[in-house]
Design an enzyme around this catalytic site. Sequence first.
Site, PDB file in Angstrom:
ATOM      1  N   CYS A   1      39.138  21.248  30.562  1.00  0.00           N
ATOM      2  CA  CYS A   1      38.584  21.203  31.898  1.00  0.00           C
ATOM      3  C   CYS A   1      39.656  21.915  32.393  1.00  0.00           C
ATOM      4  O   CYS A   1      38.833  22.942  33.501  1.00  0.00           O
ATOM      5  CB  CYS A   1      38.532  19.626  32.543  1.00  0.00           C
ATOM      6  SG  CYS A   1      37.519  18.520  31.680  1.00  0.00           S
TER       7      CYS A   1
ATOM      8  N   HIS B   1      37.786  20.334  39.592  1.00  0.00           N
ATOM      9  CA  HIS B   1      36.626  19.811  38.399  1.00  0.00           C
ATOM     10  C   HIS B   1      35.921  18.305  38.339  1.00  0.00           C
ATOM     11  O   HIS B   1      36.634  17.710  39.473  1.00  0.00           O
ATOM     12  CB  HIS B   1      37.744  19.836  37.456  1.00  0.00           C
ATOM     13  CG  HIS B   1      36.860  19.568  35.829  1.00  0.00           C
ATOM     14  ND1 HIS B   1      35.729  19.434  35.335  1.00  0.00           N
ATOM     15  CD2 HIS B   1      37.819  18.025  35.780  1.00  0.00           C
ATOM     16  CE1 HIS B   1      36.061  19.050  34.234  1.00  0.00           C
ATOM     17  NE2 HIS B   1      36.932  18.393  34.243  1.00  0.00           N
TER      18      HIS B   1
ATOM     19  N   ASN C   1      29.940  16.025  32.918  1.00  0.00           N
ATOM     20  CA  ASN C   1      31.494  16.991  33.267  1.00  0.00           C
ATOM     21  C   ASN C   1      31.073  17.743  31.985  1.00  0.00           C
ATOM     22  O   ASN C   1      31.254  17.596  31.157  1.00  0.00           O
ATOM     23  CB  ASN C   1      32.100  15.866  32.926  1.00  0.00           C
ATOM     24  CG  ASN C   1      33.911  16.245  31.764  1.00  0.00           C
ATOM     25  OD1 ASN C   1      34.328  17.398  32.532  1.00  0.00           O
ATOM     26  ND2 ASN C   1      34.520  15.249  32.123  1.00  0.00           N
TER      27      ASN C   1
HETATM   28  N1  ACO Z   1      28.249   2.050  30.235  1.00  0.00           N
HETATM   29  C1  ACO Z   1      28.215   0.421  30.273  1.00  0.00           C
HETATM   30  N2  ACO Z   1      29.857  -0.280  30.261  1.00  0.00           N
HETATM   31  C2  ACO Z   1      30.448   0.958  30.110  1.00  0.00           C
HETATM   32  C3  ACO Z   1      30.697   2.094  29.808  1.00  0.00           C
HETATM   33  C4  ACO Z   1      29.140   2.823  29.720  1.00  0.00           C
HETATM   34  N3  ACO Z   1      28.325   3.846  29.908  1.00  0.00           N
HETATM   35  N4  ACO Z   1      31.387   3.455  29.241  1.00  0.00           N
HETATM   36  C5  ACO Z   1      32.666   1.706  29.347  1.00  0.00           C
HETATM   37  N5  ACO Z   1      32.189   0.811  29.475  1.00  0.00           N
HETATM   38  C6  ACO Z   1      32.956  -0.696  29.994  1.00  0.00           C
HETATM   39  C7  ACO Z   1      33.808  -0.669  29.225  1.00  0.00           C
HETATM   40  O1  ACO Z   1      34.015  -0.968  27.433  1.00  0.00           O
HETATM   41  C8  ACO Z   1      34.718  -1.550  30.152  1.00  0.00           C
HETATM   42  O2  ACO Z   1      34.037  -2.865  29.641  1.00  0.00           O
HETATM   43  P1  ACO Z   1      35.212  -4.486  29.687  1.00  0.00           P
HETATM   44  O3  ACO Z   1      36.626  -4.990  31.104  1.00  0.00           O
HETATM   45  O4  ACO Z   1      34.486  -5.228  29.267  1.00  0.00           O
HETATM   46  O5  ACO Z   1      36.027  -3.648  28.562  1.00  0.00           O
HETATM   47  C9  ACO Z   1      34.749  -1.506  31.561  1.00  0.00           C
HETATM   48  O6  ACO Z   1      33.160  -0.663  31.168  1.00  0.00           O
HETATM   49  C10 ACO Z   1      35.017  -0.476  31.991  1.00  0.00           C
HETATM   50  O7  ACO Z   1      35.985   0.371  30.915  1.00  0.00           O
HETATM   51  P2  ACO Z   1      37.227   1.601  31.723  1.00  0.00           P
HETATM   52  O8  ACO Z   1      37.562   2.577  30.802  1.00  0.00           O
HETATM   53  O9  ACO Z   1      37.935   0.655  32.562  1.00  0.00           O
HETATM   54  O10 ACO Z   1      36.400   2.671  32.690  1.00  0.00           O
HETATM   55  P3  ACO Z   1      36.162   2.781  33.969  1.00  0.00           P
HETATM   56  O11 ACO Z   1      35.656   2.044  35.421  1.00  0.00           O
HETATM   57  O12 ACO Z   1      37.958   3.393  33.902  1.00  0.00           O
HETATM   58  O13 ACO Z   1      35.349   4.310  33.729  1.00  0.00           O
HETATM   59  C11 ACO Z   1      35.950   6.357  32.936  1.00  0.00           C
HETATM   60  C12 ACO Z   1      35.499   4.681  33.108  1.00  0.00           C
HETATM   61  C13 ACO Z   1      34.410   7.023  33.660  1.00  0.00           C
HETATM   62  C14 ACO Z   1      36.055   7.681  31.404  1.00  0.00           C
HETATM   63  C15 ACO Z   1      36.941   6.373  33.782  1.00  0.00           C
HETATM   64  O14 ACO Z   1      38.030   6.367  33.296  1.00  0.00           O
HETATM   65  C16 ACO Z   1      36.893   8.139  34.082  1.00  0.00           C
HETATM   66  O15 ACO Z   1      36.295   9.163  34.237  1.00  0.00           O
HETATM   67  N6  ACO Z   1      38.079   8.918  33.069  1.00  0.00           N
HETATM   68  C17 ACO Z   1      39.055   9.997  33.715  1.00  0.00           C
HETATM   69  C18 ACO Z   1      38.141  10.491  32.257  1.00  0.00           C
HETATM   70  C19 ACO Z   1      38.548  12.023  32.805  1.00  0.00           C
HETATM   71  O16 ACO Z   1      39.881  12.859  33.508  1.00  0.00           O
HETATM   72  N7  ACO Z   1      38.902  12.903  32.040  1.00  0.00           N
HETATM   73  C20 ACO Z   1      39.777  14.889  31.847  1.00  0.00           C
HETATM   74  C21 ACO Z   1      38.982  15.476  31.860  1.00  0.00           C
HETATM   75  S1  ACO Z   1      37.997  16.190  30.483  1.00  0.00           S
HETATM   76  C22 ACO Z   1      38.155  16.768  29.075  1.00  0.00           C
HETATM   77  O17 ACO Z   1      39.320  17.387  29.909  1.00  0.00           O
HETATM   78  C23 ACO Z   1      37.398  17.456  28.340  1.00  0.00           C
END
Ligand code: ACO
Length: 326
Positions: A113, A253, A283
């Site tokens: 990214c 980003h 994204n």
């Molecule tokens: N729908 C419903 N529930 C979901 C989903 C979904 N799509 N995805 C995850 N959950 C659930 C999980 O299973 C978890 O359930 P549990 O509590 O029963 O275990 C709960 O939601 C919380 O999961 P988290 O992973 O803690 O959710 P979070 O609020 O952190 O959101 C996300 C996840 C959106 C991926 C976030 O962490 C994020 O954006 N992280 C940063 C990603 C990033 O910056 N990546 C780098 C750039 S990308 C690149 O370089 C290519």
Amino acid sequence: MVATGILGTGAALPEKVITNFDLEKMVDTSDKWITERTGIKERRQAAPNETTSTLSVKAAKKALEMAGIEPEQLDLIICSTISPDMPLPATASIIQRELGAGTCCAFDLAAACSGFLFGMTVVDQFVKTGKSKYALVIGAELLSRYLDYQDRSTCVIFGDGVAAGVMGPVNSSSGILASEVHTNGAFADHLYIPAGGTARPATCETVQAREHFIKMRGNELFKVAVRSLEEVSRRVMEQANVHAGDVDLFIPHQANQRITNAVCERLGLPAEKVYSNINRVGNTSSASIPICLDECVRSGRIKKGDLILMSAFGAGVTWGSVLMRW
Ligand code: ACO
């Protein structure tokens, strides 16, 4: 010494839209969860006959047209991608051929990214030293080809898209004022595709185990992303001796609207100075910042003389910031 500026921009998005409601039919998720946790409502998905290079050529032609530069005038092409057409040759080679850009230096850059900002920073060195005059930087991703549509934690986030910028020498009162790029390999396994490379070559077993798809520890990345984006944004502002209040537009980003909000709150940047299109495109990894740039340039949101701050964070992990005067 000359400065390096962006002379033209262009973007190419696939036509097919995948909404949160479409994803509800594929995995155990909901429009409510995706909207609240990420800010995304829909994203684009490339058609089977579209590739990273075909969309790149479309975006590049628009950028060249805006810049008033012919392909033969380019002496550097950087294609920032983690979703190349194929492992060999570089997608930049195919783009060069299709554009008719002669035999200029052309290579791929893999910084996920943050890749477009890495590319801009590389071009800045080439232009400032006089090694290059006109360079094309492309952020190009078709991450849908690497998404596991059985994994709700990743398939809802990423979208396909490409955008390009033609860069070249500008009057030193404009262009790049400061840039910084970083990598911390300690987090390399937080976002990766396990198989398909030399570590785990493709076999029937790797395909069956779904190891050719993106795996992400999103929750842990979230915290590193907010911290890194804040720090690197502050550092480029310090280097250029400007303050957050001087910034006319912040283009982060588009990883997650909650990451953007947290970073802006820490930097003291009000919402009206921050660009966001994550609701429409998701994204798009290295295409994210140039797609935003192109939308802002074409809509008149960016005006001559504006101070633009761009910051990104991605797999590797990589992060960086570019501050420029338009
Ligand atoms: N729908 C419903 N529930 C979901 C989903 C979904 N799509 N995805 C995850 N959950 C659930 C999980 O299973 C978890 O359930 P549990 O509590 O029963 O275990 C709960 O939601 C919380 O999961 P988290 O992973 O803690 O959710 P979070 O609020 O952190 O959101 C996300 C996840 C959106 C991926 C976030 O962490 C994020 O954006 N992280 C940063 C990603 C990033 O910056 N990546 C780098 C750039 S990308 C690149 O370089 C290519």
